[in-house]
Design an enzyme around this catalytic site. Structure first.
Site, mmCIF file in Angstrom:
data_model
loop_
_atom_site.group_PDB
_atom_site.id
_atom_site.type_symbol
_atom_site.label_atom_id
_atom_site.label_comp_id
_atom_site.label_asym_id
_atom_site.label_seq_id
_atom_site.Cartn_x
_atom_site.Cartn_y
_atom_site.Cartn_z
ATOM 1 N N GLY A 120 6.639 43.752 -42.073
ATOM 2 C CA GLY A 120 6.509 42.304 -42.282
ATOM 3 C C GLY A 120 7.841 41.833 -42.832
ATOM 4 N N ASP A 128 16.241 42.132 -41.916
ATOM 5 C CA ASP A 128 15.545 42.026 -43.207
ATOM 6 C C ASP A 128 16.358 42.686 -44.313
ATOM 7 O OD1 ASP A 128 13.490 40.745 -41.908
ATOM 8 O OD2 ASP A 128 12.354 42.591 -41.587
#
Ligand code: ADP
Length: 321
Positions: free
Chosen positions: A39, A268
């Site tokens: 995520g 990320d």
């Protein structure tokens, strides 16, 4: 005073298959399976924490094994978790990776789609106490907007990673970013949506720097735009008003040469490390933060997994001094 990062975003349980090639429609391939935490929100929170910032993560989780995994892993990395409970399952992602480290992903948003403005507002005090607020687009746009607005109201700097691409991001949301960090695909998508400019994502890295700077200025006149370019590094464009010290209006920072085996979560890693660096040393010239994030992200590609692949500060220091 807090030196922290607040990340508002998604948590997913990643199911990843690595095979020689990516599957084509109708094709069945054999591959190696692994599962882990991911995520974009969680990956960025883990990166920020491992890069050395006190980190808070605001998210939504189901009442299931995925939700328990998130709580355990956040605790292991010292991340303060503010999770909204949900009847929906915890988010999931199916990831296919080929021998060259390229990936394709299908998301099941689950609880991530329910992260509410009310939950965000309940944790406004954490945002006000932070130095940097980081958000992406795997949770509802209204919640992202509320987070960015809460930060702006409190004078907290914002990093918006406009990912994944092709989400119709309202211009108002983009303009709440102090730092906008698209990859090439996301940049092309934002240009098409906001400026009507059609540019092939594969050509972004080849554009003249002056042209890239003009496009960034048109997209976010009052903020910094960092276009990440995979192994080629990134392009940075500052508005004149934000430049400090030796900051140049725009520049390219090359990627670090590494043996990349899985680039899942490289963006990320970059965003979490950039946020941590900005929080830890707010007075430093921006280029120093970019170099740190570039090294951090490069190192993350040398191992498999998303959140699990985030390096710790000592590993970075032993590689780069
Ligand atoms: P995303 O993962 O969001 O698609 P990018 O692929 O642009 O983002 O990667 C983000 C950053 O990670 C890049 O700016 C670069 O610094 C680093 N990076 C990504 N892939 C590699 C690679 N193969 N080698 C070295 N650095 C990489």
């Amino acid at each position: 005073m807090s030196t922290g990062v607040v990340v508002v975003g998604s948590f997913n349980v990643d199911h990843a298959w690595t095979s020689d090639a990516l599957p084509r429609p109708g094709e069945t391939l054999a591959g190696l399976y692994a599962s882990g935490a991911g995520g974009k929100g969680f990956n960025q929170a883990v990166a920020a924490a491992r890069a050395g910032a006190a980190t808070t993560f605001v998210c939504a989780l189901g009442d299931d094994s995925g939700g328990r995994l998130a709580r355990d892993l956040a605790a292991a990395d010292g991340i303060a978790l503010h999770a909204q409970g949900s009847d929906a399952p915890t988010g999931t992602a199916g990831i296919f990776i080929d021998a060259r480290g390229r990936n394709c992903i299908v998301l099941g948003p689950g609880a991530n789609a329910e992260l509410s403005v009310a939950h965000l507002r309940a944790h406004r005090a954490d945002i006000s106490a932070a130095r940097i607020l980081v958000a992406q687009l795997e949770v509802p746009p209204a919640t992202v907007e509320a987070a960015l607005q809460a930060a702006r109201d409190a004078g907290v700097a914002t990093v918006l990673n406009p990912a994944p691409a092709n989400i119709d991001v309202a211009g108002g949301l983009v303009s709440l970013a102090d730092v906008l960090t698209p990859n090439e695909t996301e940049f092309a998508s934002l240009l098409a949506h906001h400026l009507g400019e059609r540019i092939d994502p594969d050509e972004v890295a080849m554009l003249e720097q002056a042209r890239l700077h003009d496009l960034c200025r048109a997209l976010l006149p009052h903020g910094t735009v960092v276009v990440t370019l995979g192994s080629a590094g990134c392009f940075v464009s500052h508005p004149a008003a934000l430049r400090r010290g030796d900051d140049r209006p725009h520049y390219r920072t090359p990627g670090e040469r590494v043996q990349a085996i899985d680039t899942t979560g490289a963006g990320d890693a970059f965003n979490g490390a950039l946020a941590a660096s900005l929080a830890r040393a707010p007075g430093k010239a921006f280029e120093g933060h970019i170099v740190f994030a570039t090294r951090y992200a490069a190192l993350s590609t040398e191992r498999t997994g998303a959140a699990a692949s985030m390096p710790r500060r000592p590993e970075l220091e032993s590689r780069y001094g």
